[in-house]
Write a protein that holds these residues in place. Structure first.
Motif, PDB file in Angstrom:
ATOM      1  N   UNK A  86      26.043  69.539 -24.400  1.00 28.94           N
ATOM      2  CA  UNK A  86      24.939  68.561 -24.305  1.00 28.94           C
ATOM      3  C   UNK A  86      25.061  67.508 -25.407  1.00 28.94           C
ATOM      4  N   UNK A  87      25.326  67.958 -26.625  1.00 22.10           N
ATOM      5  CA  UNK A  87      25.454  67.014 -27.753  1.00 22.10           C
ATOM      6  C   UNK A  87      26.679  66.112 -27.565  1.00 22.10           C
ATOM      7  N   UNK A  88      27.769  66.689 -27.094  1.00 21.50           N
ATOM      8  CA  UNK A  88      28.991  65.920 -26.867  1.00 21.50           C
ATOM      9  C   UNK A  88      28.741  64.827 -25.822  1.00 21.50           C
ATOM     10  N   UNK A  89      28.097  65.199 -24.718  1.00 17.37           N
ATOM     11  CA  UNK A  89      27.799  64.231 -23.652  1.00 17.37           C
ATOM     12  C   UNK A  89      26.902  63.110 -24.174  1.00 17.37           C
ATOM     13  N   UNK A  90      25.899  63.469 -24.963  1.00 19.09           N
ATOM     14  CA  UNK A  90      24.988  62.465 -25.515  1.00 19.09           C
ATOM     15  C   UNK A  90      25.723  61.512 -26.451  1.00 19.09           C
ATOM     16  N   UNK A  91      26.638  62.029 -27.245  1.00 19.37           N
ATOM     17  CA  UNK A  91      27.399  61.166 -28.158  1.00 19.37           C
ATOM     18  C   UNK A  91      28.318  60.222 -27.399  1.00 19.37           C
ATOM     19  N   UNK A  92      28.937  60.710 -26.347  1.00 14.17           N
ATOM     20  CA  UNK A  92      29.800  59.832 -25.544  1.00 14.17           C
ATOM     21  C   UNK A  92      28.975  58.694 -24.956  1.00 14.17           C
ATOM     22  N   UNK A  93      27.832  59.022 -24.398  1.00 19.44           N
ATOM     23  CA  UNK A  93      26.968  57.987 -23.826  1.00 19.44           C
ATOM     24  C   UNK A  93      26.521  57.007 -24.912  1.00 19.44           C
TER      25      UNK A  93
END
Length: 152
Positions: free
Chosen positions: A25-32
């Protein structure tokens, strides 16, 4: 937003291992965020992404080694390639190449869901099978991420 952004988080990205799912979840948020960040914050955000990726991949790599996950060499190699890409983009950003950061975010948006749904899901299944003799139970509740016709 979900239709234009493959990194929109949805429960289809859950693998059933709570620590891995939280990191994802954190990884996806950072990419966005990297795609949308102002130029003056890109270096900071890219470094944050690199640190999270290192920690997350180290965690997964350790789980694979500890449980003798059969395809671990391929999975670990993919992690190393992503870390090398992020580091390379950092070096280019220092030289003023902003567009390459946005391109990295786009590429990660396309890579990440497939990686999660195939390699990480298989890892979660393997770990669960080793620990309790069954596949993980994954509850998919995020109805808002599905088209309205499916939700009905």
């Amino acid at each position: 937003m979900a239709a234009h952004n493959p990194m929109y988080w949805h429960d289809g990205l859950l693998v059933g291992h709570s620590a891995i799912d939280d990191e994802h979840r954190r990884f996806a948020a950072l990419i966005q965020s990297l795609r949308e960040a102002p130029v003056d914050r890109l270096a900071e955000m890219l470094e944050e992404l690199l640190q999270l990726a290192r920690a997350h991949f180290l965690h997964e790599d350790g789980l694979m080694e500890a449980t003798a996950f059969p395809p671990r060499k391929c999975h670990i190699g993919e992690h190393a390639a992503v870390l090398a890409s992020i580091s390379g983009v950092q070096a280019r950003l220092v030289r003023g190449e902003v567009a390459v950061v946005r391109r990295l975010a786009e590429e990660l948006e396309h890579w990440f869901p497939a990686h999660v749904q195939h390699l990480d899901s298989a890892l979660a299944h393997w770990i669960c099978k080793q620990q309790v003799g069954a596949k993980p139970v994954v509850l998919r509740r995020n109805v808002a991420a599905r088209p309205a016709a499916e939700a009905a």
